[in-house]
Scaffold this active site. Structure first.
Site, short mmCIF file in Angstrom:
data_model
loop_
_atom_site.label_atom_id
_atom_site.label_comp_id
_atom_site.label_asym_id
_atom_site.label_seq_id
_atom_site.Cartn_x
_atom_site.Cartn_y
_atom_site.Cartn_z
N LYS A 135 56.69 -13.90 -56.37
CA LYS A 135 55.73 -13.23 -57.25
C LYS A 135 56.37 -13.05 -58.61
O LYS A 135 57.61 -13.03 -58.75
CB LYS A 135 55.35 -11.86 -56.69
CG LYS A 135 54.01 -11.34 -57.16
CD LYS A 135 52.85 -11.99 -56.45
CE LYS A 135 51.53 -11.38 -56.87
NZ LYS A 135 50.40 -12.00 -56.17
N GLY A 191 37.17 -0.86 -56.58
CA GLY A 191 37.65 -1.88 -57.51
C GLY A 191 36.71 -3.05 -57.58
O GLY A 191 36.47 -3.74 -56.58
N GLY A 238 36.93 -5.78 -59.73
CA GLY A 238 37.49 -6.86 -60.51
C GLY A 238 36.97 -8.21 -60.04
O GLY A 238 35.93 -8.30 -59.39
N VAL A 269 37.76 -10.24 -57.70
CA VAL A 269 37.55 -10.41 -56.26
C VAL A 269 36.63 -9.33 -55.71
O VAL A 269 35.72 -9.61 -54.93
CB VAL A 269 38.89 -10.41 -55.50
CG1 VAL A 269 38.66 -10.44 -54.00
CG2 VAL A 269 39.74 -11.60 -55.92
#
Length: 352
Positions: A79, A178, A180, A182
């Protein structure tokens, strides 16, 4: 650019980059290449401190190891995080980040994550070829958000089936934390399947869109943990399942796209189990994105139909996790870890 190595037990390579000319401040963590080159997205976030950024990249890269191991992508776990405000993005910043990625000489391959999209990755690619997630026309598989949302939706239904005996969403309530790239797509899938939606997000524009397009009800961000629902779907940042929030939950299932949802993996997974809440391990249910970008590295290149078939296997993987947890009397998190550990012990395969 100055690259500083950071020794961390259990990780193959962790480094910090600073570039005065572009203002780049970033970390890359390669947790494991046991099963193949590490692949994981690039996150840009205004971390409060370097310590917070380092902690995040370490947790995320380790989760990527297990995500790829359980999903049998033939890849390892890595990452990267860029410490910056999204308003400070520039082509030069991402070109410098590309040079940092190139320093890992193929042991780390990057992709999209929070606040990083295809235009940004095009800039990264000017400095390195170790980039996935570009458009199909550019030889990639496109933004993996669609794949992640689809996998999460299929996994959400599998979790409902395990917990209640039915995967139907008609008349059920899904609370999405959330909205966003996705989270909104997952909410749309749930809405089209007949679910009543309750949503929250720090962005008033995203909330308004969910109300207008999906007929969603809205709660304040902190109130989402108190919503009586069939499914709580965390789709924002990590650590949301913790000592403060778990006792407040009024859901049957937790199934969402966010990474590292459990603040303390073992203890909070156990607390969910004690409360009778079925947890779909995040790195199992949200593996659609890594499956999709991983398919770009197959001989012959990206094949959308093959990628979709692999993503449609997520419910079967979750069923294996749930069955193991039942049989051994352990948490679903522990069951997923055991499956991942077995894959890592077995070593590389040809699966991708």
């Amino acid at each position: 650019m100055r690259v500083t190595e950071i020794g961390v037990d259990g990780y193959e390579r962790v480094a910090r980059a600073e570039d005065e000319e572009t203002g780049l401040r970033a970390y890359i963590s390669v947790h494991s290449t046991r099963l193949g080159p590490s692949l994981g997205g690039m996150r840009l976030w205004p971390y409060a401190s370097d310590e917070a950024a380092l902690e995040d990249v370490l947790r995320l890269s380790r989760a990527m190891t297990y995500k790829s191991a359980v999903a049998e992508t033939g890849l390892g776990g890595g990452k990267s995080v860029v410490v910056a405000n999204p308003t400070a993005k520039s082509e030069e910043l991402f070109e410098a980040m590309g040079r940092f990625v190139a320093d890992f000489d193929g042991t780390y391959i990057t992709a999209e994550d929070v606040n990083v999209g295809i235009p940004d990755l095009r800039c990264v690619r000017r400095s390195t070829q170790h980039v996935t997630g570009l458009t199909v026309e550019e030889g990639g598989g496109g933004n993996p958000r669609e794949a992640t949302a689809l996998g999460c939706f299929l996994g959400l239904r599998a979790a409902l089936s395990e917990a209640t005996g039915s995967d139907g969403l008609e008349g059920r309530t899904v609370a999405v934390q959330g909205l966003g790239s996705v989270g909104f797509l997952l909410a749309r899938y749930a809405s089209r399947a007949g679910a009543r939606l309750v949503v929250t997000d720090i962005s008033t524009e995203r909330v308004a869109r969910a109300v207008d397009e999906l007929g969603a009800e809205v709660v304040e961000p902190e109130a989402v943990y108190d919503v009586e629902c069939d499914v709580l779907s965390p789709c924002a940042l990590g650590g949301v399942l913790n000592d403060d929030t778990i006792p407040r939950l009024r859901c049957t299932v937790v199934a969402g796209a966010a990474n590292n949802q459990l603040l303390d993996e073992r203890r909070h997974a156990e607390l969910l189990r004690e409360r009778g809440i079925l947890y779909a391990p995040d790195y199992v249910i949200n593996a659609g994105g890594i499956i999709n970008v991983g398919c770009e590295l197959r001989p012959g290149g990206y094949d959308a139909e093959y990628a979709r078939r692999r993503i449609e296997g997520i419910p079967g993987t979750l069923a294996e996790v749930f069955a193991r947890a039942r049989a051994e009397g352990i948490t679903t998190h522990a069951a997923a870890q055991a499956i991942g550990d077995a894959a890592l012990a077995a070593g590389p395969s040809t699966t991708r």
